[in-house]
Design a protein around this motif. Structure first.
Motif, PDB file in Angstrom:
ATOM      1  N   ALA A 101       0.851  -1.349   0.024  1.00 30.01           N
ATOM      2  CA  ALA A 101      -0.239   0.117   0.107  1.00 30.01           C
ATOM      3  C   ALA A 101       0.855   1.003   0.071  1.00 30.01           C
ATOM      4  O   ALA A 101       1.806   1.337   0.673  1.00 30.01           O
ATOM      5  CB  ALA A 101      -0.938   0.001   1.213  1.00 30.01           C
ATOM      6  N   CYS A 102       0.375   2.340  -0.593  1.00 28.43           N
ATOM      7  CA  CYS A 102       1.233   3.566  -0.563  1.00 28.43           C
ATOM      8  C   CYS A 102       1.450   4.083   0.815  1.00 28.43           C
ATOM      9  O   CYS A 102       2.354   4.541   1.216  1.00 28.43           O
ATOM     10  CB  CYS A 102       0.689   4.696  -1.268  1.00 28.43           C
ATOM     11  SG  CYS A 102       0.163   4.224  -3.093  1.00 28.43           S
ATOM     12  N   ILE A 103       0.417   3.709   1.690  1.00 25.95           N
ATOM     13  CA  ILE A 103       0.208   4.334   3.082  1.00 25.95           C
ATOM     14  C   ILE A 103       1.485   3.733   3.832  1.00 25.95           C
ATOM     15  O   ILE A 103       1.653   4.042   4.727  1.00 25.95           O
ATOM     16  CB  ILE A 103      -0.953   4.278   3.676  1.00 25.95           C
ATOM     17  CG1 ILE A 103      -1.319   2.915   3.940  1.00 25.95           C
ATOM     18  CG2 ILE A 103      -1.943   5.144   2.822  1.00 25.95           C
ATOM     19  CD1 ILE A 103      -2.638   2.816   4.710  1.00 25.95           C
ATOM     20  N   ALA A 104       1.619   2.410   3.362  1.00 31.89           N
ATOM     21  CA  ALA A 104       2.868   2.015   4.126  1.00 31.89           C
ATOM     22  C   ALA A 104       4.244   2.457   4.272  1.00 31.89           C
ATOM     23  O   ALA A 104       5.003   2.256   5.035  1.00 31.89           O
ATOM     24  CB  ALA A 104       3.028   0.359   3.590  1.00 31.89           C
ATOM     25  N   CYS A 105       4.600   3.217   2.942  1.00 29.28           N
ATOM     26  CA  CYS A 105       5.733   4.097   3.169  1.00 29.28           C
ATOM     27  C   CYS A 105       5.372   5.561   3.226  1.00 29.28           C
ATOM     28  O   CYS A 105       6.330   6.189   3.694  1.00 29.28           O
ATOM     29  CB  CYS A 105       6.625   3.844   1.788  1.00 29.28           C
ATOM     30  SG  CYS A 105       6.835   1.954   1.583  1.00 29.28           S
ATOM     31  N   HIS A 106       4.429   5.897   2.621  1.00 29.11           N
ATOM     32  CA  HIS A 106       4.064   7.583   2.383  1.00 29.11           C
ATOM     33  C   HIS A 106       3.255   8.197   3.515  1.00 29.11           C
ATOM     34  O   HIS A 106       2.986   9.189   3.729  1.00 29.11           O
ATOM     35  CB  HIS A 106       3.619   7.896   1.049  1.00 29.11           C
ATOM     36  CG  HIS A 106       4.383   7.456   0.041  1.00 29.11           C
ATOM     37  ND1 HIS A 106       5.457   8.308  -0.397  1.00 29.11           N
ATOM     38  CD2 HIS A 106       4.698   6.437  -0.899  1.00 29.11           C
ATOM     39  CE1 HIS A 106       6.187   7.893  -1.604  1.00 29.11           C
ATOM     40  NE2 HIS A 106       5.719   6.692  -1.863  1.00 29.11           N
ATOM     41  N   GLY A 107       3.155   7.380   4.647  1.00 27.55           N
ATOM     42  CA  GLY A 107       2.375   7.874   5.754  1.00 27.55           C
ATOM     43  C   GLY A 107       0.847   7.428   5.789  1.00 27.55           C
ATOM     44  O   GLY A 107       0.219   7.551   4.524  1.00 27.55           O
ATOM     45  N   ASP A 108       0.229   7.195   6.876  1.00 29.69           N
ATOM     46  CA  ASP A 108      -1.106   6.761   6.669  1.00 29.69           C
ATOM     47  C   ASP A 108      -1.981   7.899   6.219  1.00 29.69           C
ATOM     48  O   ASP A 108      -3.076   7.721   5.834  1.00 29.69           O
ATOM     49  CB  ASP A 108      -1.558   6.516   8.198  1.00 29.69           C
ATOM     50  CG  ASP A 108      -1.531   7.587   9.307  1.00 29.69           C
ATOM     51  OD1 ASP A 108      -0.930   8.338   8.898  1.00 29.69           O
ATOM     52  OD2 ASP A 108      -2.095   7.556  10.448  1.00 29.69           O
ATOM     53  N   LYS A 109      -1.492   9.270   6.351  1.00 27.74           N
ATOM     54  CA  LYS A 109      -2.565  10.177   5.618  1.00 27.74           C
ATOM     55  C   LYS A 109      -1.877  10.718   4.285  1.00 27.74           C
ATOM     56  O   LYS A 109      -2.338  11.675   3.589  1.00 27.74           O
ATOM     57  CB  LYS A 109      -2.515  11.457   6.403  1.00 27.74           C
ATOM     58  CG  LYS A 109      -3.122  11.218   7.776  1.00 27.74           C
ATOM     59  CD  LYS A 109      -3.140  12.504   8.845  1.00 27.74           C
ATOM     60  CE  LYS A 109      -3.901  12.189   9.991  1.00 27.74           C
ATOM     61  NZ  LYS A 109      -5.146  11.534  10.122  1.00 27.74           N
ATOM     62  N   LEU A 110      -0.573  10.061   3.650  1.00 28.65           N
ATOM     63  CA  LEU A 110      -0.298  10.135   2.512  1.00 28.65           C
ATOM     64  C   LEU A 110       0.427  11.414   2.509  1.00 28.65           C
ATOM     65  O   LEU A 110       0.612  12.251   1.369  1.00 28.65           O
ATOM     66  CB  LEU A 110      -0.999   9.989   1.294  1.00 28.65           C
ATOM     67  CG  LEU A 110      -1.621   8.473   1.097  1.00 28.65           C
ATOM     68  CD1 LEU A 110      -2.921   8.454   0.176  1.00 28.65           C
ATOM     69  CD2 LEU A 110      -0.582   7.754   0.591  1.00 28.65           C
ATOM     70  N   THR A 111       1.006  11.981   3.308  1.00 35.85           N
ATOM     71  CA  THR A 111       1.728  13.537   3.541  1.00 35.85           C
ATOM     72  C   THR A 111       3.206  13.164   3.642  1.00 35.85           C
ATOM     73  O   THR A 111       3.663  14.094   3.821  1.00 35.85           O
ATOM     74  CB  THR A 111       1.088  14.106   4.634  1.00 35.85           C
ATOM     75  OG1 THR A 111       1.028  13.457   5.991  1.00 35.85           O
ATOM     76  CG2 THR A 111      -0.459  14.529   4.602  1.00 35.85           C
ATOM     77  N   GLY A 112       3.694  12.056   3.452  1.00 33.46           N
ATOM     78  CA  GLY A 112       5.101  11.791   3.635  1.00 33.46           C
ATOM     79  C   GLY A 112       5.465  11.583   5.077  1.00 33.46           C
ATOM     80  O   GLY A 112       4.911  11.578   6.022  1.00 33.46           O
ATOM     81  N   VAL A 113       6.827  11.188   5.028  1.00 30.46           N
ATOM     82  CA  VAL A 113       7.310  10.778   6.509  1.00 30.46           C
ATOM     83  C   VAL A 113       8.808  11.561   6.382  1.00 30.46           C
ATOM     84  O   VAL A 113       9.435  11.414   5.484  1.00 30.46           O
ATOM     85  CB  VAL A 113       7.802   9.623   6.258  1.00 30.46           C
ATOM     86  CG1 VAL A 113       8.077   8.968   7.956  1.00 30.46           C
ATOM     87  CG2 VAL A 113       6.142   8.842   6.374  1.00 30.46           C
ATOM     88  N   SER A 114       9.183  12.246   7.553  1.00 31.03           N
ATOM     89  CA  SER A 114      10.409  12.946   7.568  1.00 31.03           C
ATOM     90  C   SER A 114      11.539  11.789   7.939  1.00 31.03           C
ATOM     91  O   SER A 114      11.287  10.722   8.689  1.00 31.03           O
ATOM     92  CB  SER A 114      10.434  13.805   8.704  1.00 31.03           C
ATOM     93  OG  SER A 114       9.590  15.065   8.268  1.00 31.03           O
ATOM     94  N   PRO A 115      12.671  11.836   7.391  1.00 34.80           N
ATOM     95  CA  PRO A 115      13.088  13.195   6.704  1.00 34.80           C
ATOM     96  C   PRO A 115      13.206  12.785   5.077  1.00 34.80           C
ATOM     97  O   PRO A 115      13.626  13.981   4.474  1.00 34.80           O
ATOM     98  CB  PRO A 115      14.664  13.087   7.283  1.00 34.80           C
ATOM     99  CG  PRO A 115      15.192  11.606   7.422  1.00 34.80           C
ATOM    100  CD  PRO A 115      13.770  10.855   7.729  1.00 34.80           C
ATOM    101  N   ALA A 116      12.867  11.541   4.815  1.00 31.33           N
ATOM    102  CA  ALA A 116      13.095  11.507   3.279  1.00 31.33           C
ATOM    103  C   ALA A 116      12.094  11.043   2.320  1.00 31.33           C
ATOM    104  O   ALA A 116      12.319  10.520   1.065  1.00 31.33           O
ATOM    105  CB  ALA A 116      14.381  10.615   3.091  1.00 31.33           C
ATOM    106  N   ILE A 117      10.921  10.590   2.993  1.00 29.54           N
ATOM    107  CA  ILE A 117       9.778   9.987   2.017  1.00 29.54           C
ATOM    108  C   ILE A 117       8.732  11.105   1.755  1.00 29.54           C
ATOM    109  O   ILE A 117       8.100  11.889   2.470  1.00 29.54           O
ATOM    110  CB  ILE A 117       8.960   8.963   2.721  1.00 29.54           C
ATOM    111  CG1 ILE A 117      10.050   7.790   3.178  1.00 29.54           C
ATOM    112  CG2 ILE A 117       8.054   8.232   1.926  1.00 29.54           C
ATOM    113  CD1 ILE A 117       9.629   6.602   3.909  1.00 29.54           C
ATOM    114  N   PRO A 118       8.569  11.384   0.349  1.00 31.04           N
ATOM    115  CA  PRO A 118       7.678  12.329  -0.015  1.00 31.04           C
ATOM    116  C   PRO A 118       6.119  12.138   0.366  1.00 31.04           C
ATOM    117  O   PRO A 118       5.731  11.024   0.283  1.00 31.04           O
ATOM    118  CB  PRO A 118       7.647  12.444  -1.525  1.00 31.04           C
ATOM    119  CG  PRO A 118       8.146  11.148  -1.819  1.00 31.04           C
ATOM    120  CD  PRO A 118       8.819  10.470  -0.661  1.00 31.04           C
TER     121      PRO A 118
END
Length: 237
Positions: free
Chosen positions: A143-160
């Motif tokens: 799932a996209c949310i598995a890497c890009h955050g559960d709200k799909l807003t990215g994860v610091s420091p390097a995931i958009p």
């Protein structure tokens, strides 16, 4: 002769008008431009930091994680991403200055752009939602949310973040990974995922993401569950 005189008078009038206007134009310009990052990066902001606009091909980079932005600037400089204008702008910039640019845009938080209208069918949007929120184990796509955050807003420091990106831009990036004109540090997780997605799946997830409303207070997540579901060189564990 009359035509020559007329032409001379017209050219003279235009020259006088230009001279008369010059002091006013000069007076409107500041004597010294402010030496700030905002002033230096106006060329970047003209494409990437537009207010109330969801441009079809230029992503908004306001509020993206600084590490991600820095990585992309290096990727353009070092040929892992192909876009002549971006390469020209960063070709001779040192790492320290790329960090400054990334930090400047990461600290900005413009109001989110409006969601895009879509002509995708309900079935297509449902498939896009599935890929984004659940993935598809049958084709080994997380799932996209598995890497890009559960709200799909990215994860610091390097995931958009993905929410708020225009559909056509997302489609174009999948195409760039497929043709290998966009690459990242190995292992290149997005290149692997792209190979596993059909063109119909790419269209579905791009369409669904483009319709998502981003909350004004949205920010990249501070952390995410590790290890990631797929090895990713640009966001190592």
């Amino acid at each position: 002769m009359r035509n020559t005189l007329t032409r001379a008078r017209v050219l003279g009038a235009l020259a006088f008008a230009a001279l008369a206007a010059a002091p006013l134009q000069a007076a409107e310009r500041p004597a010294v431009l402010p030496d700030t990052m905002a002033q230096r990066l106006l060329a970047c902001a003209s494409c990437h930091a537009k207010k109330d606009v969801n441009d079809a091909y230029f992503p908004r980079i306001s509020g993206k994680p600084a590490g991600y932005l820095y990585n992309q600037l290096r990727n353009f400089r070092e040929g892992r991403r192909q876009y002549p204008l971006m390469t020209y702008m960063v070709d001779h910039l040192p790492d320290a200055y790329l960090h400054e640019i990334a930090g400047h845009f990461a600290a900005e938080h413009l109001p989110p752009p409006p969601p895009q209208a879509t002509q995708a069918t309900p079935a297509v949007l449902a498939r896009g939602r599935q890929l984004a929120l659940q993935g598809d184990a049958a084709i080994k796509v997380p799932a996209c949310i598995a890497c890009h955050g559960d709200k799909l807003t990215g994860v610091s420091p390097a995931i958009p973040g993905l929410a708020g990106l225009p559909r056509d831009y997302i489609n174009a990036q999948f195409g760039a990974w497929r043709t290998k004109t966009r690459r990242a540090h190995e292992p290149d997780c997005m290149a692997v995922i792209t190979e596993r997605l059909s063109l119909e799946d790419v269209n579905a997830v791009s369409a669904w993401l483009g319709t998502q409303q981003v909350a004004p207070e949205a920010r990249p997540a501070a952390a995410i569950a590790r290890p990631l579901p797929i090895a990713c060189g640009s966001a190592p564990d």
